[in-house]
Design an enzyme around this catalytic site. Structure first.
Site, short mmCIF file in Angstrom:
data_model
loop_
_atom_site.label_atom_id
_atom_site.label_comp_id
_atom_site.label_asym_id
_atom_site.label_seq_id
_atom_site.Cartn_x
_atom_site.Cartn_y
_atom_site.Cartn_z
N GLU A 296 0.85 -1.15 -0.02
CA GLU A 296 -0.09 0.20 0.05
C GLU A 296 0.95 1.11 -0.06
O GLU A 296 1.66 1.33 1.05
CB GLU A 296 -0.82 0.05 1.39
CG GLU A 296 -1.85 1.35 1.47
CD GLU A 296 -2.42 1.19 2.93
OE1 GLU A 296 -2.39 0.38 3.49
OE2 GLU A 296 -3.04 2.02 3.28
N ASP B 218 -0.99 -1.02 5.54
CA ASP B 218 -1.30 -0.71 7.07
C ASP B 218 -2.02 -1.27 7.78
O ASP B 218 -2.75 -1.67 7.62
CB ASP B 218 -1.26 0.90 7.06
CG ASP B 218 -0.47 1.85 6.38
OD1 ASP B 218 0.56 1.30 6.17
OD2 ASP B 218 -0.68 3.06 5.88
N ASP C 133 -4.18 -0.55 9.74
CA ASP C 133 -5.06 0.32 10.39
C ASP C 133 -6.42 0.27 9.58
O ASP C 133 -6.63 -0.67 8.67
CB ASP C 133 -4.71 1.99 10.27
CG ASP C 133 -4.44 2.50 8.89
OD1 ASP C 133 -4.81 1.59 7.84
OD2 ASP C 133 -4.17 3.58 8.90
N ASP D 214 -7.85 1.94 7.06
CA ASP D 214 -7.74 1.99 5.62
C ASP D 214 -6.98 0.83 5.15
O ASP D 214 -7.32 0.47 4.19
CB ASP D 214 -6.94 3.15 5.23
CG ASP D 214 -7.96 4.41 5.14
OD1 ASP D 214 -9.16 4.42 5.29
OD2 ASP D 214 -7.40 5.78 5.13
#
Ligand code: 0RA
Length: 653
Positions: A436, A514, A516, A518
């Site tokens: 990402e 990541d 998280d 997103d």
């Protein structure tokens, strides 16, 4: 005949020899031969095996309720209200018929040749296999006014079948504790068992299946439990699978009948999506690889709809031809057949090989679908219009793809500029990280072992393929890059969307995002793309998810990474020693970009230390429903799912 019986017959062995040839010891020696593996899958298989026997009793017409209980020690009880396994004395074996069923391999059906037995193939190895692989098993039979009981350890009876009471009811109760010296894991997953029972309820209408988990309570203090029952079977199944899709006709089309002694059930519905969702079953087993039943249906669908469309003149103005795929775009369909002696073929033995099934399914589906179209002209027009739309879009897709191919983006002419390839040429040794963001991609490029690790950075969110028409995916730069880097192509022109895996350039495809919300959204988008367009990659175990750490804890010159909250708490208290927390420094990693190349390598990319989560499809039908929900328009069910699963996916706490 089973393979063993066939082999025995060919060597003039008699039935007695068979039991000598293959006792329960053989099962304990090579459990994977009987239940697939000794991991999560095999552990759950034990439950399916027992439940399958009860389902057989239900299909014979003698049972309509099956209950599964998960006990606190992860032992299982399966109860049914069938006739009960016979308990009379078996002359030849000189013991109770019940004991024979429980301790002799493949003995389950021998007492009742005429009964309608459909188990076979993957399941159907017999309840004696469960017994062999359990450290404790107890069977209780309610039959002839009495309650009979026998217990076993590792498959061996602890005492003769005894009468322990009286009853007016009939049924079979099996309780077992899987042998922890054989299974790698011992914990039953409620969701896995529940989704299988739900599936069985849809595939076998009229049977009530329940599950109750005695281990944990939910937030309102109740044990998890579910009751599955369907009176219409496959029609309900379709409505369940399509709950988050917009349907085109008011009710699924339902086709049911028996041809040449083969019961056939089909239900189908069209929706506004662009994916093809056909699920096929033989004897309640999901035939992931399809086979003759599926081919028969596909032929019938194409021919019948085409001839209806021709007859009504709806294709008159069309300037290009329609092909098989067009008839299946936006189609959700379940085909379920019951075959007495199924031949399972294919890599995962989930492809039906019996040739006689193709013709009978074709015949029944053509007949009943033509009838439906005649009776429902409005729905018929809606369906044909959808097919025309699909053909038009495919035509546009071909143009788009040709354009792309001419530019040399697809088809291996050149690799994407953003790809940092590895030097090794043997695909089996190679890995590709889909990363990402360009910045984390840069770090990964510095940190990797360039001999076997390739890096492809992906910018931001990739296209949501669940909502896009097929030709759109060739417009998406990120998706084109993935296709090109992997080296695989999909045939969209002929009748098969099968992936050409021979050209796959990396045998490990690792999604690294990541830790998280997103990041997990991006991972889900990539997985959805693989699931819809490159399912074989997942089925063949090529897809993995990287697990970057959540924290770095430092004190003086000591440092440790943590992947879970438990680890964080443990390590902080270790580092603090005598309650002195001072000097302990905690760093929370919000994104991959916060790590330097060396850290990313040592925690997340170094094969010696990293943890990769392999992506598998436990239940393809359920996976399909979940993807349509996660990626669809309907926000409430998505939120509900994420909240329900937050315990496991709580990565942004
Ligand atoms: C053999 C013969 C009969 C029933 C069964 C097996 C049977 C097996 C299982 C396994 C779980 N539940 C079951 N229920 C029944 C028929 C006996 C008769 O003729 O009454």
């Amino acid at each position: 005949m089973t393979d063993i019986e066939k082999e025995a017959a060919s060597q003039n062995y008699t039935a007695e020899n068979i039991t000598v040839l293959e006792g329960l010891e053989a099962v304990r020696k090579r459990p994977a031969m009987y239940i697939g593996d000794v991991n999560i899958r095999g552990l759950h298989h034990l439950v399916y095996e027992v439940v399958d026997n009860s389902i057989d009793e239900a299909l014979a017409g003698y049972c309509n309720k099956i209950d599964v209980l998960i006990h606190p020690d992860n032992s299982i009880t399966v109860t049914d209200n069938g006739r009960g396994i016979p308990t009379d004395f078996h002359e030849k074996e000189q013991k109770s018929a019940l004991e024979v069923v429980m301790t002799v391999l493949h003995a389950g059906g021998k007492f009742d040749k005429d009964s309608y037995k459909v188990s076979g193939g993957l399941h159907g190895v017999g309840v004696s296999v469960v017994n062999a692989l359990s450290s404790k098993l107890k069977v209780t039979i309610l039959r002839n006014g009495k309650i009979f009981e026998q217990e076993y350890a590792y498959g061996k009876p602890l005492y003769d079948v005894k009468v322990v009471g009286e009853t007016e009811r009939t049924g079979t109760i099996v309780s077992f504790l899987p042998d922890s010296s054989i299974f790698i894991t011992s914990r039953y997953d409620y969701a896995i068992l529940a989704s299988r029972l739900r599936e069985l309820a849809y595939l076998n209408k009229g049977i009530t299946l329940t599950i109750h988990d005695e281990r944990e309570k939910d937030d309102s203090g109740n044990h998890l439990e579910d009751v599955f029952f369907s009176s219409t079977g496959l029609t309900d199944f379709i409505n369940y699978l399509d709950a988050n899709r917009e349907k085109l006709i008011p009710e699924p089309i339902s086709m049911e009948g028996e041809r040449s002694g083969i019961p056939i059930e089909i239900a189908m519905q069209y929706n506004t999506s662009f994916a093809e969702n056909i699920h096929s079953y033989v004897n309640n087993i999901n035939t992931h690889e399809g086979g003759t039943h599926l081919s028969g249906f596909r032929r019938a669908l194409t021919r019948t709809l085409k001839s209806y469309a021709d007859k009504t003149g709806m294709l008159a103005k069309l300037k290009f031809d329609i092909n098989g795929d067009d008839f299946r775009e936006g189609l959700t369909c379940i085909i379920s057949v019951k075959v007495q002696e199924p031949q399972f073929e294919g890599q995962t033995k989930t492809k039906l090989g019996n040739n006689e099934v193709m013709g009978v399914v074709d015949q029944l589906a053509s007949e009943l679908l033509s009838y439906y179209l005649e009776e429902h002209p409005k729905e018929a027009r809606t369906i044909v219009n959808k097919v025309i739309l699909a053909a038009t879009a495919r035509h546009a897709a071909r143009k788009a793809r040709e354009l792309v191919q001419r530019k040399g983006v697809l088809g291996g002419a050149g690799l994407p500029g953003k790809l940092a390839d590895c030097s090794e040429s043997d695909p089996a040794q190679c890995e590709i990280y889909l990363v990402e963001g360009d910045s984390a991609g840069g770090t990964a490029k510095q940190g990797r072992d360039r001999k076997f690790q390739a890096i492809l950075p992906l910018r931001g969110k990739i296209l949501n393929v669940e909502k896009a028409m097929a030709y759109k995916i060739f417009d998406s730069e990120e998706i084109k890059n993935i296709f090109t880097a992997l080296g695989v192509t999909i045939g969209t022109e002929d009748d098969s969307k099968a992936l050409n895996l021979e050209k796959l350039r990396y045998h490990k495809i690792i999604i690294m995002t990541d830790a998280d919300v997103d990041g997990s959204h991006i991972a889900t988008l990539i997985l959805t793309f693989f699931f819809r367009y490159m399912k074989e990659l997942i089925e063949n175990g090529h897809v993995y998810i990287a697990t970057p750490p959540l924290y770095l804890i430092k004190k003086g010159n000591k440092q440790e990474y943590c992947w879970t909250e438990e680890e964080r708490i443990r390590i902080i208290s270790e580092f603090s020693g005598n309650g002195k927390e001072s000097g302990v420094h905690l760093q929370r990693y919000k994104g991959l970009g916060e790590m330097n190349a060396e850290q990313l390598w040592s925690t997340t990319m170094d094969p010696q230390f990293r943890t990769l989560r392999q992506v598998t499809i436990e239940n393809g039908t359920e996976a399909d429903r979940i993807f349509s929900m996660l990626m669809g328009d309907d926000v409430p069910p998505r939120r509900e799912f994420i909240e329900k699963n937050a315990k496991y996916a709580n990565i942004d706490a």
